[in-house]
Design an enzyme around this catalytic site. Structure first.
Site, PDB file in Angstrom:
ATOM      1  CG  ASP A   2      36.714 -15.216  31.184  1.00  0.00           C
ATOM      2  OD1 ASP A   2      35.867 -16.094  30.964  1.00  0.00           O
ATOM      3  OD2 ASP A   2      36.436 -14.025  31.429  1.00  0.00           O
TER       4      ASP A   2
ATOM      5  CD  GLU B 294      43.664 -11.892  35.818  1.00  0.00           C
ATOM      6  OE1 GLU B 294      43.131 -12.951  35.462  1.00  0.00           O
ATOM      7  OE2 GLU B 294      43.022 -10.892  36.166  1.00  0.00           O
TER       8      GLU B 294
ATOM      9  CE1 TYR C 245      37.070  -7.490  36.327  1.00  0.00           C
ATOM     10  CE2 TYR C 245      39.267  -8.199  36.973  1.00  0.00           C
ATOM     11  CZ  TYR C 245      38.356  -7.888  35.994  1.00  0.00           C
ATOM     12  OH  TYR C 245      38.709  -7.974  34.667  1.00  0.00           O
TER      13      TYR C 245
ATOM     14  CD  GLU D 243      41.824  -8.329  33.171  1.00  0.00           C
ATOM     15  OE1 GLU D 243      41.001  -8.827  33.976  1.00  0.00           O
ATOM     16  OE2 GLU D 243      42.531  -8.994  32.401  1.00  0.00           O
TER      17      GLU D 243
HETATM   18  C1  E9O Z   1      41.368 -12.055  33.045  1.00  0.00           C
HETATM   19  C2  E9O Z   1      40.347 -11.826  31.968  1.00  0.00           C
HETATM   20  O1  E9O Z   1      40.700 -12.540  30.839  1.00  0.00           O
HETATM   21  N1  E9O Z   1      40.952 -11.475  34.285  1.00  0.00           N
HETATM   22  C3  E9O Z   1      39.634 -11.922  34.730  1.00  0.00           C
HETATM   23  C4  E9O Z   1      38.605 -11.484  33.691  1.00  0.00           C
HETATM   24  C5  E9O Z   1      37.146 -11.750  34.080  1.00  0.00           C
HETATM   25  O2  E9O Z   1      36.275 -11.006  33.632  1.00  0.00           O
HETATM   26  C6  E9O Z   1      38.958 -12.255  32.455  1.00  0.00           C
HETATM   27  O3  E9O Z   1      38.024 -12.088  31.423  1.00  0.00           O
HETATM   28  O4  E9O Z   1      36.872 -12.663  34.791  1.00  0.00           O
HETATM   29  C7  E9O Z   1      39.358 -11.474  36.108  1.00  0.00           C
HETATM   30  C8  E9O Z   1      39.919 -12.401  37.127  1.00  0.00           C
HETATM   31  C9  E9O Z   1      39.398 -12.064  38.457  1.00  0.00           C
HETATM   32  C10 E9O Z   1      39.801 -13.087  39.476  1.00  0.00           C
HETATM   33  C11 E9O Z   1      39.178 -12.780  40.768  1.00  0.00           C
HETATM   34  C12 E9O Z   1      39.392 -13.877  41.729  1.00  0.00           C
HETATM   35  C13 E9O Z   1      38.328 -13.875  42.763  1.00  0.00           C
HETATM   36  C14 E9O Z   1      37.935 -15.270  43.104  1.00  0.00           C
HETATM   37  C15 E9O Z   1      36.537 -15.366  43.556  1.00  0.00           C
END
Ligand code: E9O
Length: 606
Positions: free
Chosen positions: A166, A418, A474, A512
Site C-alpha cells: 500500500d 504482514e 485495525y 500499526e
Molecule cells: C500495511 C500498510 O502499509 N498495513 C495496512 C495499511 C493500511 O492502511 C497499509 O498502509 O491499509 C493495513 C492492512 C489491514 C488489513 C486488514 C484486512 C481486512 C480485510 C478486509
C-alpha cells in the site's frame, strides 16, 4: 564490497555526483541489446534530478506510471592524483534494480531498491578525464522482488505495476550517488557490541581490512577528548564512567580506526557510536537495563514532488514533529531508510525498528477485488518464493545488517511486514530468515515482524519466531468501523485475551493501528473519515493498549498521509496520517501530544 558510509578523512575523498543527469525510458527494453551503455541517444533523453523519484515530475500519466527499464547517464572527472587509490562508485540506492556501466564496461549489478552498493571502477577508469557513467534501472515487481507485486502487460505492450503493498511504487536514483576514493589498503568493515560493568562500558570490536597492517582504535568523547585506545583487529575497549546513549538523550563517541604502516597512516575512518545495551527480558524491552515503552510511528519516505527521493529538509521537519508530539521511536516501514535518517535518529536518541523490504508477501491483501473472484495460492507455497524470493530476502537482510549494525538507535530488526502466516509453508521460510538475522547481527538485537489482522493466536503458525510480537490491528477501521465501534472493541479485547492466555512471556508492540482521515472534514456526530472519528477511534485503541501490561509500545499508522497506487480504497493516497503530507497536524495530533508527554518512559514497568 565495503558498506561503510562514505566519509572524507586524512586518507579518503568523496566526489558528490548529485545533480542533473540525463534520463530516458526504454519501453522496448532495447538499451541492453543496443549498447546504450556507450551513451544515451540525445534525441531521447531529458534531464532528471538525482536524488529523486522520477514519477511525480511528469504531467502525463504514461511517464508517471512508467514500468520497465529506464536509464540514467552522467560523467565524473577523476583526477590523476588519485592513481594508485581505490576508486568506487557508491549508489545509496537504485530502485529496484540496476546495471551500472562505466566507460562502456559493465561494473556492477544490484537487486533491491533500498540498500547501498559500491562498484570498484579501477579497471575501467580514465585518469584526468571525464568518465561516462550509464545506469540501466528497472522498477518491475514480481513474486520474487522485495517489495513483492506483479506487472500487468496491456495489449499494446505497455506495462503497469501492481503492488501487493500500500505505497506508491516510486523508483529511480532516489538517494545520493558519490565517487568514493579510498587507499589501496583500506578499512572495509567495523563492528561493535557493548556491555556494561558498573559505571564502565566494555565494547567488543572487530575490524576487517584489506591488508594485515596494524590497526589502532582511538575513542573520543563529544569534547574531542581521547578516552580510550586499543590495537588489533579485534579486542575490547573499556570506557570508565561512560556516558551512555539514552532514549531522547543521546551521546555519541567518535571511534577513529587507523590502519598503520609503521608511523604512517595508511587509512583512517571515523564513526560516531552511541554506547547502549538492548535486551528483551520477559515482557520488557530493556535499554541499558531499564525498561522502555515505545511511542511513535510507522513512517514512509514520501513527500510532494520528490516522491521517495531523499529530502533532508523533510527529514528534519519529521524529527522536529516527532519531538514536538512526544514520540521516542519509529519503524522504517516498509523498507530500509536513507542512512542520514538513521544517523539523525542516533543523534536525537530515537529508537528505530529497522525493516527489510519484505512486504507484499500476502498478495490478496491489497487486491481485495481480485482476491474475491480468483483462486488464491498461499504466497509461501509457491516454489519460486521458496527459492528466488528467499534468496533476495536473505541478500537484502544481510545488506541491511551490514549497513546498520553499529547504530545505537536500531533496537530491533523487522524481518517482514504482514506476511501470510497461516499456511504450513510459511514456517520453514520464517525459520531461515529469523536464524539468519540472529547469526549476522553482532549485537544480537531482538527480531520481530509485523503481523496482519488474520495472524491471530488461533490461525498464525509463526508467532514463536519473533522476540518481540508486533501487531498491526485495525479494530474500528477495517474491522467493524463507524457505529460498530463498540463491537470492534469487544473483538479487539477477545483477541488480546487470547494472546494473554497463550502466555508467551514476550513484549508486544502495536506497530500499526489507524483510521483514514481527510484533514479538515469535521462532523458531529462523527463519521468515518472525519477528524472526530479519528480521535474516537484512537481513544478506543488507547483503552485497550492500557489494559494489557505486556503491551510495551504503540506506533500509530501513519506519521503522515502518503502516496499509494490509485484505487477505490484510497483518496489520492492513504490518509491515516497524524500529520498531512505537508507535515501539518490533524486535530488528533494534539491528543497524541497530551498522551505521550504524560506517559513515563518506563510505563507499565514501574
Ligand atoms: C500495511 C500498510 O502499509 N498495513 C495496512 C495499511 C493500511 O492502511 C497499509 O498502509 O491499509 C493495513 C492492512 C489491514 C488489513 C486488514 C484486512 C481486512 C480485510 C478486509
Amino acid at each position: 564490497n565495503s558498506m561503510l558510509y562514505p566519509k572524507t578523512s586524512r586518507t579518503r575523498r568523496i566526489v558528490d555526483m548529485n545533480g542533473l543527469w540525463k534520463f530516458c525510458f526504454d519501453p522496448e527494453s532495447e538499451g541492453l541489446k543496443n549498447n546504450w551503455k556507450n551513451g544515451l541517444d540525445p534525441k531521447r533523453t531529458m534531464e532528471m534530478p538525482v536524488p529523486a523519484s522520477f514519477n511525480d515530475f511528469f504531467t502525463d500519466k504514461d511517464s508517471r506510471e512508467y514500468t520497465g527499464d529506464f536509464w540514467y547517464e552522467t560523467s565524473v572527472f577523476v583526477p590523476g592524483e588519485w592513481e594508485g587509490k581505490n576508486i568506487g562508485l557508491r549508489f545509496d540506492c537504485a530502485t529496484h534494480r540496476a546495471v551500472v556501466f562505466v566507460n562502456g564496461e559493465k561494473i556492477a549489478t544490484h537487486e533491491g531498491g533500498f540498500l547501498p552498493f559500491t562498484a570498484r571502477i579501477n579497471k575501467v577508469v580514465k585518469w584526468n578525464e571525464p568518465n561516462r557513467v550509464v545506469v540501466c534501472l528497472n522498477n518491475e515487481l514480481s513474486y520474487t522482488t522485495l517489495p513483492a507485486g506483479s506487472t500487468k502487460v496491456f495489449s499494446d505492450g505497455t506495462k503497469m505495476s501492481k503492488p501487493f503493498f500500500d505505497f506508491y511504487n516510486y523508483a529511480g536514483l532516489q538517494r545520493p550517488v558519490r565517487l568514493v576514493v579510498t587507499p589501496k589498503d583500506e578499512i572495509v568493515d567495523f563492528s561493535v557490541k557493548h556491555s556494561l560493568e558498573g559505571s564502565d562500558s566494555i565494547t567488543e570490536y572487530k575490524v576487517t581490512a584489506d591488508s594485515d597492517k596494524e590497526i589502532l582504535i582511538q575513542v573520543y568523547d563529544e569534547n574531542r577528548k581521547l578516552v580510550a585506545t586499543a590495537s588489533g583487529d579485534k579486542g575490547v575497549i573499556r570506557i570508565s564512567n561512560v556516558r551512555l546513549w539514552e532514549v531522547r538523550d543521546a551521546y555519541l563517541y567518535t571511534f577513529r580506526i587507523l590502519l598503520m604502516d609503521q608511523e604512517m597512516i595508511a587509512d583512517e575512518y571515523e564513526e560516531e557510536i552511541g554506547i547502549r545495551t538492548i535486551e528483551v527480558k520477559d515482557t520488557d524491552i530493556l535499554i541499558n537495563n531499564k525498561p522502555v515503552y515505545l511511542k511513535g510511528f510507522g513512517k514512509h519516505e514520501d513527500s510532494e514532488i520528490n516522491g521517495r527521493g531523499f529530502n533532508l529538509a523533510v527529514v528534519k521537519r519529521d524529527f522536529e514533529l516527532m519531538k514536538w508530539i512526544g514520540a521516542n521511536s519509529f519503524r522504517t516501514s516498509h523498507y530500509p531508510y536513507a542512512e542520514e535518517i538513521i544517523q539523525m535518529a542516533d543523534r536525537e536518541g530515537f529508537l528505530v525498528i529497522d525493516e527489510v523490504a519484505a512486504v507484499g508477501f500476502f498478495e490478496s491483501l491489497m487486491n481485495f477485488m481480485e482476491a474475491s473472484t480468483g483462486k488464491q495460492t498461499a504466497f509461501f507455497s509457491r516454489e519460486i518464493v521458496q527459492t528466488e524470493t528467499k534468496a533476495n530476502h536473505k541478500a537484502a537482510l544481510s545488506e541491511l545488517i551490514a549497513r546498520d549494525k553499529n547504530h545505537a538507535c536500531v533496537i530491533a530488526w523487522s524481518l517482514m511486514n504482514e506476511p501470510e502466516t497461516t499456511s504450513k509453508s510459511a514456517v520453514p521460510y520464517f525459520k531461515e530468515i529469523f536464524d539468519l538475522a540472529r547469526e549476522l547481527d553482532p549485537q544480537k538485537r531482538p527480531r520481530t515482524f509485523a503481523m496482519v489482522m488474520n495472524s491471530t493466536p488461533n490461525a498464525c503458525k509463526c508467532y514463536s519466531f519473533p522476540d518481540i510480537l508486533s501487531l498491526n490491528r485495525y479494530y474500528g477501521w477495517y474491522n467493524r468501523g463507524g457505529y460498530e465501534m463498540m463491537e470492534a472493541k469487544e473483538a479487539f479485547i477477545r483477541e488480546m485475551d487470547q494472546w494473554q492466555e497463550l502466555g508467551l512471556n514476550k513484549p508486544f508492540l502495536f506497530t500499526e493501528f489507524g483510521a483514514d482521515t481527510m484533514a479538515g472534514i469535521h462532523k458531529l456526530p462523527s463519521v468515518m473519515w472525519s477528524e472526530e472519528y479519528q480521535e474516537e477511534y484512537l481513544r478506543m485503541q488507547f483503552e485497550v493498549f492500557d489494559s494489557y501490561d505486556f503491551v510495551k509500545g504503540e506506533q500509530v499508522w501513519n506519521f503522515a498521509d502518503f502516496q499509494t497506487t490509485e484505487g477505490i480504497m484510497r483518496v489520492n493516497g492513504n490518509k491515516k496520517g497524524i500529520f498531512t503530507r505537508n507535515r501539518q497536524p490533524k486535530a488528533v495530533a494534539y491528543v497524541f501530544k497530551k498522551r505521550w508527554e504524560n506517559l513515563p518512559l518506563n510505563y507499565k514497568s514501574i
